[in-house]
Enzyme design. Structure first.
Site, PDB file in Angstrom:
ATOM      1  N   THR A 147       0.828  -1.196   0.000  1.00  0.00           N
ATOM      2  CA  THR A 147       0.000   0.000   0.000  1.00  0.00           C
ATOM      3  C   THR A 147       0.868   1.254   0.000  1.00  0.00           C
ATOM      4  OG1 THR A 147      -1.911   1.072   1.062  1.00  0.00           O
ATOM      5  CG2 THR A 147      -0.232   0.160   2.529  1.00  0.00           C
ATOM      6  N   CYS A 148       0.321   2.312  -0.540  1.00  0.00           N
ATOM      7  CA  CYS A 148       0.922   3.636  -0.490  1.00  0.00           C
ATOM      8  C   CYS A 148       2.318   3.633  -1.120  1.00  0.00           C
ATOM      9  CB  CYS A 148       0.936   4.109   0.958  1.00  0.00           C
ATOM     10  SG  CYS A 148       1.165   5.875   1.179  1.00  0.00           S
ATOM     11  N   HIS A 149       3.320   4.081  -0.379  1.00  0.00           N
ATOM     12  CA  HIS A 149       4.680   4.193  -0.888  1.00  0.00           C
ATOM     13  C   HIS A 149       5.418   2.859  -0.963  1.00  0.00           C
ATOM     14  CE1 HIS A 149       3.869   8.432  -0.337  1.00  0.00           C
ATOM     15  NE2 HIS A 149       4.972   8.705  -0.999  1.00  0.00           N
TER      16      HIS A 149
END
Length: 191
Positions: A117-119
């Protein structure tokens, strides 16, 4: 059937993206094992809370201390059924650790489920495991995804969506935790 899930984390991992999935996996009966390079079980990592307050990007506040329950030096894809990589700032520097890259590549080669998820997209891109794969990430990571040959799947405006491409389950940020972990649980159940 309970699955053993390796979570690779580091200092300034996003608070909600490590704590919430860790607890959700436990709630579902799975065994998450959080590890960090140069740390052992019982050590902690600092977390950061990233908030969406109307600025051009997220704001960052100090989070909690997250206690590790596994030793990085003993981590091997052969001992786990799946991999989960939370976002925050830690993927940015974890991606330059050759052992972390080897672990991620090992899970990908074995065809085991990977949730990110995300970065965390930065780490997957550095490991060269997303070529031709459809995925979501924090919108600022779109260039990383595309330069690594990944196929960008546009997240919902609220950043609460998830994307499943075979064994790869991705999301843009912590607002997607429910959708992301639910989708990951389905992939875990199928393997």
């Amino acid at each position: 059937m309970p699955k053993r899930v390796l979570m690779i984390v580091g200092d300034y991992v996003e608070d909600y993206e490590v704590m919430v999935p860790f607890q959700m996996l436990q709630l579902l009966g799975h065994e998450p094992h959080a590890v960090c390079p140069d740390k052992v079980s019982g050590d902690t990592v600092a977390t950061a809370i990233h908030d969406f307050e109307g600025d051009q990007t997220f704001t960052e506040k100090p989070g909690h201390r997250f206690r590790l329950n596994g030793d990085f030096s003993a981590a091997s894809e052969t001992h786990f059924d799946a991999l989960l990589i939370p976002g925050g700032r830690s993927p940015e520097y974890l991606r330059v650790d050759p052992r972390v890259i080897e672990l991620v590549q090992g899970f990908a080669r074995a065809g085991k489920p990977i949730a990110a998820t995300c970065h965390a997209a930065q780490l997957l891109a550095a490991a060269d495991v997303i070529r031709g794969r459809r995925m979501q990430a924090y919108p600022a990571c779109r260039p990383d995804v595309e330069l690594a040959g990944g196929l960008w799947d546009e997240p919902s405006p609220e950043l609460d969506s998830a994307c499943v491409d075979g064994n790869l389950v991705t999301a843009p940020a912590w607002p997607a935790n429910a959708a992301w972990v639910k989708a990951f649980a389905r992939v875990l159940d199928a393997c």
